[in-house]
Design a protein around this motif. Structure first.
Motif, PDB file in Angstrom:
ATOM      1  N   PRO A 265      12.479 -34.000-108.021  1.00 39.72           N
ATOM      2  CA  PRO A 265      10.874 -32.527-107.677  1.00 39.72           C
ATOM      3  C   PRO A 265      10.312 -32.771-109.047  1.00 39.72           C
ATOM      4  CG  PRO A 265      13.325 -31.962-109.643  1.00 39.72           C
ATOM      5  CD  PRO A 265      13.743 -33.628-109.358  1.00 39.72           C
ATOM      6  N   ALA A 266       8.858 -33.285-107.767  1.00 40.20           N
ATOM      7  CA  ALA A 266       7.418 -33.519-108.959  1.00 40.20           C
ATOM      8  C   ALA A 266       7.375 -32.687-110.380  1.00 40.20           C
ATOM      9  CB  ALA A 266       6.622 -32.800-107.614  1.00 40.20           C
ATOM     10  N   PRO A 267       6.834 -33.560-110.578  1.00 45.22           N
ATOM     11  CA  PRO A 267       6.411 -32.552-112.357  1.00 45.22           C
ATOM     12  C   PRO A 267       6.158 -31.036-112.844  1.00 45.22           C
ATOM     13  CG  PRO A 267       4.807 -34.385-111.970  1.00 45.22           C
ATOM     14  CD  PRO A 267       6.068 -34.825-111.053  1.00 45.22           C
ATOM     15  N   VAL A 268       5.309 -30.959-111.037  1.00 43.01           N
ATOM     16  CA  VAL A 268       4.324 -29.382-111.308  1.00 43.01           C
ATOM     17  C   VAL A 268       4.911 -28.577-111.796  1.00 43.01           C
ATOM     18  CG1 VAL A 268       4.940 -29.002-108.614  1.00 43.01           C
ATOM     19  CG2 VAL A 268       2.817 -28.535-110.376  1.00 43.01           C
ATOM     20  N   VAL A 269       6.312 -28.817-111.455  1.00 49.89           N
ATOM     21  CA  VAL A 269       7.501 -27.099-111.313  1.00 49.89           C
ATOM     22  C   VAL A 269       7.093 -27.162-113.497  1.00 49.89           C
ATOM     23  CG1 VAL A 269       9.597 -25.926-111.289  1.00 49.89           C
ATOM     24  CG2 VAL A 269       8.489 -27.386-109.255  1.00 49.89           C
ATOM     25  N   ALA A 270       7.835 -28.112-113.454  1.00 52.33           N
ATOM     26  CA  ALA A 270       7.647 -28.065-115.565  1.00 52.33           C
ATOM     27  C   ALA A 270       6.420 -27.795-115.783  1.00 52.33           C
ATOM     28  CB  ALA A 270       8.618 -29.609-115.507  1.00 52.33           C
ATOM     29  N   ASP A 271       5.566 -29.571-115.199  1.00 55.28           N
ATOM     30  CA  ASP A 271       4.029 -28.339-115.665  1.00 55.28           C
ATOM     31  C   ASP A 271       3.950 -26.978-115.556  1.00 55.28           C
ATOM     32  OD1 ASP A 271       4.152 -31.186-116.585  1.00 55.28           O
ATOM     33  OD2 ASP A 271       2.293 -32.098-115.195  1.00 55.28           O
ATOM     34  N   ALA A 272       4.094 -25.961-114.786  1.00 51.11           N
ATOM     35  CA  ALA A 272       3.443 -24.991-114.675  1.00 51.11           C
ATOM     36  C   ALA A 272       4.320 -24.460-115.599  1.00 51.11           C
ATOM     37  CB  ALA A 272       3.995 -24.218-112.993  1.00 51.11           C
ATOM     38  N   HIS A 273       5.760 -24.225-115.704  1.00 52.78           N
ATOM     39  CA  HIS A 273       6.249 -23.411-116.485  1.00 52.78           C
ATOM     40  C   HIS A 273       5.724 -23.716-117.792  1.00 52.78           C
ATOM     41  CE1 HIS A 273      10.469 -23.558-112.956  1.00 52.78           C
ATOM     42  NE2 HIS A 273       9.097 -22.652-113.319  1.00 52.78           N
ATOM     43  N   ALA A 274       5.357 -24.628-118.116  1.00 51.18           N
ATOM     44  CA  ALA A 274       4.913 -24.770-119.667  1.00 51.18           C
ATOM     45  C   ALA A 274       4.019 -24.044-119.933  1.00 51.18           C
ATOM     46  CB  ALA A 274       5.051 -26.804-119.541  1.00 51.18           C
ATOM     47  N   GLY A 276       3.628 -21.328-119.087  1.00 48.06           N
ATOM     48  CA  GLY A 276       3.680 -19.707-118.801  1.00 48.06           C
ATOM     49  C   GLY A 276       4.509 -19.413-117.207  1.00 48.06           C
ATOM     50  N   MET A 277       3.994 -19.884-116.041  1.00 50.16           N
ATOM     51  CA  MET A 277       3.529 -19.572-114.792  1.00 50.16           C
ATOM     52  C   MET A 277       4.872 -19.940-113.925  1.00 50.16           C
ATOM     53  SD  MET A 277       0.094 -22.064-114.034  1.00 50.16           S
ATOM     54  CE  MET A 277      -0.110 -21.213-112.890  1.00 50.16           C
ATOM     55  N   ARG A 278       5.081 -18.449-113.033  1.00 51.27           N
ATOM     56  CA  ARG A 278       6.007 -19.119-112.607  1.00 51.27           C
ATOM     57  C   ARG A 278       5.878 -19.743-111.064  1.00 51.27           C
ATOM     58  NH1 ARG A 278       7.056 -12.800-111.246  1.00 51.27           N
ATOM     59  NH2 ARG A 278       9.243 -13.504-109.948  1.00 51.27           N
ATOM     60  N   VAL A 279       6.395 -20.039-109.954  1.00 49.56           N
ATOM     61  CA  VAL A 279       6.845 -21.571-109.650  1.00 49.56           C
ATOM     62  C   VAL A 279       7.506 -20.775-108.744  1.00 49.56           C
ATOM     63  CG1 VAL A 279       7.032 -23.382-108.312  1.00 49.56           C
ATOM     64  CG2 VAL A 279       5.995 -23.156-110.439  1.00 49.56           C
ATOM     65  N   PHE A 280       6.755 -20.154-107.325  1.00 47.03           N
ATOM     66  CA  PHE A 280       7.677 -20.184-106.173  1.00 47.03           C
ATOM     67  C   PHE A 280       7.297 -20.930-105.276  1.00 47.03           C
ATOM     68  CE2 PHE A 280       6.690 -15.570-105.919  1.00 47.03           C
ATOM     69  CZ  PHE A 280       7.652 -15.727-107.799  1.00 47.03           C
ATOM     70  N   THR A 281       8.190 -21.505-103.431  1.00 45.42           N
ATOM     71  CA  THR A 281       7.909 -23.006-103.058  1.00 45.42           C
ATOM     72  C   THR A 281       8.464 -22.192-101.468  1.00 45.42           C
ATOM     73  OG1 THR A 281       8.509 -24.396-102.438  1.00 45.42           O
ATOM     74  CG2 THR A 281      10.691 -23.419-102.514  1.00 45.42           C
ATOM     75  N   TRP A 282       7.527 -22.696-100.550  1.00 47.32           N
ATOM     76  CA  TRP A 282       7.738 -21.862 -99.146  1.00 47.32           C
ATOM     77  C   TRP A 282       7.565 -23.533 -98.055  1.00 47.32           C
ATOM     78  CZ3 TRP A 282       3.125 -23.854 -96.490  1.00 47.32           C
ATOM     79  CH2 TRP A 282       1.985 -24.029 -97.373  1.00 47.32           C
ATOM     80  N   LEU A 313      18.205 -29.538-103.760  1.00 49.50           N
ATOM     81  CA  LEU A 313      16.866 -30.027-104.353  1.00 49.50           C
ATOM     82  C   LEU A 313      15.860 -28.537-104.810  1.00 49.50           C
ATOM     83  CD1 LEU A 313      16.239 -32.987-102.044  1.00 49.50           C
ATOM     84  CD2 LEU A 313      17.696 -33.286-104.626  1.00 49.50           C
ATOM     85  N   ILE A 314      15.933 -28.157-104.149  1.00 47.85           N
ATOM     86  CA  ILE A 314      15.448 -27.239-104.516  1.00 47.85           C
ATOM     87  C   ILE A 314      15.280 -26.360-105.976  1.00 47.85           C
ATOM     88  CG2 ILE A 314      13.849 -24.733-103.757  1.00 47.85           C
ATOM     89  CD1 ILE A 314      12.582 -26.557-101.398  1.00 47.85           C
ATOM     90  N   VAL A 315      16.693 -25.781-105.477  1.00 42.14           N
ATOM     91  CA  VAL A 315      17.761 -25.283-106.939  1.00 42.14           C
ATOM     92  C   VAL A 315      17.781 -25.990-108.011  1.00 42.14           C
ATOM     93  CG1 VAL A 315      19.293 -24.265-107.595  1.00 42.14           C
ATOM     94  CG2 VAL A 315      19.018 -24.238-105.049  1.00 42.14           C
ATOM     95  N   ASP A 316      17.440 -27.189-108.038  1.00 37.83           N
ATOM     96  CA  ASP A 316      17.840 -28.249-108.739  1.00 37.83           C
ATOM     97  C   ASP A 316      16.520 -28.008-109.554  1.00 37.83           C
ATOM     98  OD1 ASP A 316      20.433 -28.016-108.202  1.00 37.83           O
ATOM     99  OD2 ASP A 316      20.025 -30.323-107.152  1.00 37.83           O
ATOM    100  N   ALA A 317      15.130 -28.165-108.977  1.00 37.59           N
ATOM    101  CA  ALA A 317      14.096 -28.349-109.306  1.00 37.59           C
ATOM    102  C   ALA A 317      13.443 -26.897-110.399  1.00 37.59           C
ATOM    103  CB  ALA A 317      13.165 -27.695-108.463  1.00 37.59           C
ATOM    104  N   GLY A 318      14.118 -25.927-110.573  1.00 37.50           N
ATOM    105  CA  GLY A 318      13.708 -24.598-111.086  1.00 37.50           C
ATOM    106  C   GLY A 318      13.266 -23.309-110.709  1.00 37.50           C
TER     107      GLY A 318
END
Length: 335
Positions: A265-274, A276-282, A313-318
């Protein structure tokens, strides 16, 4: 905080099985246990909020077969792209209500296409009421993820899109936070405008894997930031105080290389969570046509590939939410 399991969102209902945005598509998604459904909205000539994938309706209705509407076929420039077809804003709601829905991808989803020409176009109010009733009948909270299409273009035609949306949500009982509402768009300006109307909900900024938000293109031309730049740490810093989360093309998360193999997974998921943002995917779809190369099997684009592996992999990305076309498959893997 990230959810333990992501929201499973019926993308336009259950379009893997029924034509998108039809009553049967939404009914099936709700029966299969999604946490929310996602209607896309466009506007009729008389200001009715209509549920369609795009304002060009030639690919999703029978309008091309209707002799009385042949003269309305035209070419328009929508968000910088020339399109030829029939457009919702050139029809009154009464005219749109006479049309029947069709499968948008018949070459891939022949089973869904067997339901063509049997169901009418829906309004946003129809979907809001449908979900409210399903929540009561099933004894659980079910949400609506409202995607606003082509807001800058619609404003250029003179529509007060935010005002229309706010009025509809108030009338349907979805404006005060009692029901789980998410509002999303590829343009941040319209999200600000809907929020300014006092609509309580979660606001999500949609992001393509390439290109630029059209509201920013309209304001700044070639100097407009790209989606990719907005997903860098500095861009996320600015978004964090403006929206509640982001929704990403899954390729941004999977980050496939030139051979089609995931490097994420790209770092953007963790960066957004850091921040306080939620992350969806489509959009999580099982057909080979929609999987990255690593997970395709055979040459039949309509056949299911190794979607479970891609989705893991998407599950693992959190991520916090996933849009799916086949709700039963999504519930089975993501919940």
């Amino acid at each position: 905080m990230p959810r333990r399991t992501p929201l499973v969102i019926g993308h336009r209902g259950a379009p893997g099985y029924r034509p998108e945005h039809t009553r049967s598509s939404y009914d099936l998604a709700l029966e299969l246990g999604v946490d929310a459904v996602e209607p896309d909205i466009v506007v009729s000539r008389d200001g009715v909020l209509v549920v369609r994938h795009e304002n060009e309706i030639g690919s999703t209705t029978d309008v091309a077969t209707r002799a009385e509407f042949a003269g309305r076929r035209t070419t328009k420039t929508i968000d910088g792209t020339a399109l030829t077809g029939w457009f919702a804003e050139d029809f009154t709601w009464d005219e749109l209500a006479t049309l029947r829905c069709r499968e948008r991808l018949p070459q891939l989803r022949a089973g869904s296409a067997s339901f063509d020409d049997t169901q009418p176009v829906l309004r946003l109010r129809d979907v809001l009421d449908l979900v409210s009733r399903a929540s009561l009948d099933q004894g659980r909270e079910i949400g609506v993820v409202l995607e606003i299409k082509h807001a800058t273009y619609m404003a250029g035609l003179g529509f007060d899109l935010a005002g229309l949306i706010a009025a509809e949500l108030h009338a349907a009982g979805w404006a005060d936070g009692r029901l789980p509402l998410i509002v999303e768009s590829f343009e941040g300006t319209i999200l600000d405008e809907v929020r300014d109307h006092g609509i309580r909900g979660t606001y999500i900024f949609l992001c393509e894997s390439s290109g630029r938000p059209f509201d920013l293109v309209a304001a700044h031309g070639r100097h407009a930031p790209t989606y990719r730049s907005l997903l860098q740490p500095e861009g996320l810093d600015a978004l964090a105080g403006r929206v509640d989360g982001i929704s990403l093309d899954k390729r941004i998360i999977l980050a496939p290389d030139r051979r089609g193999r995931a490097t994420g997974p790209a770092p953007v998921v963790a960066d957004a969570h850091a921040r306080g943002m939620r992350v969806f995917t489509w959009t999580c779809r099982p057909e080979n046509a929609f999987l990255i190369g690593q997970f395709r099997r055979g040459r039949d684009k309509a056949a299911f590939g190794c979607y479970e592996s891609e989705w893991q992999l998407i599950v693992d990305a959190g991520v916090d939410g996933v849009f799916v076309d086949h709700p039963d498959l999504g519930v089975g893997i993501f919940r």
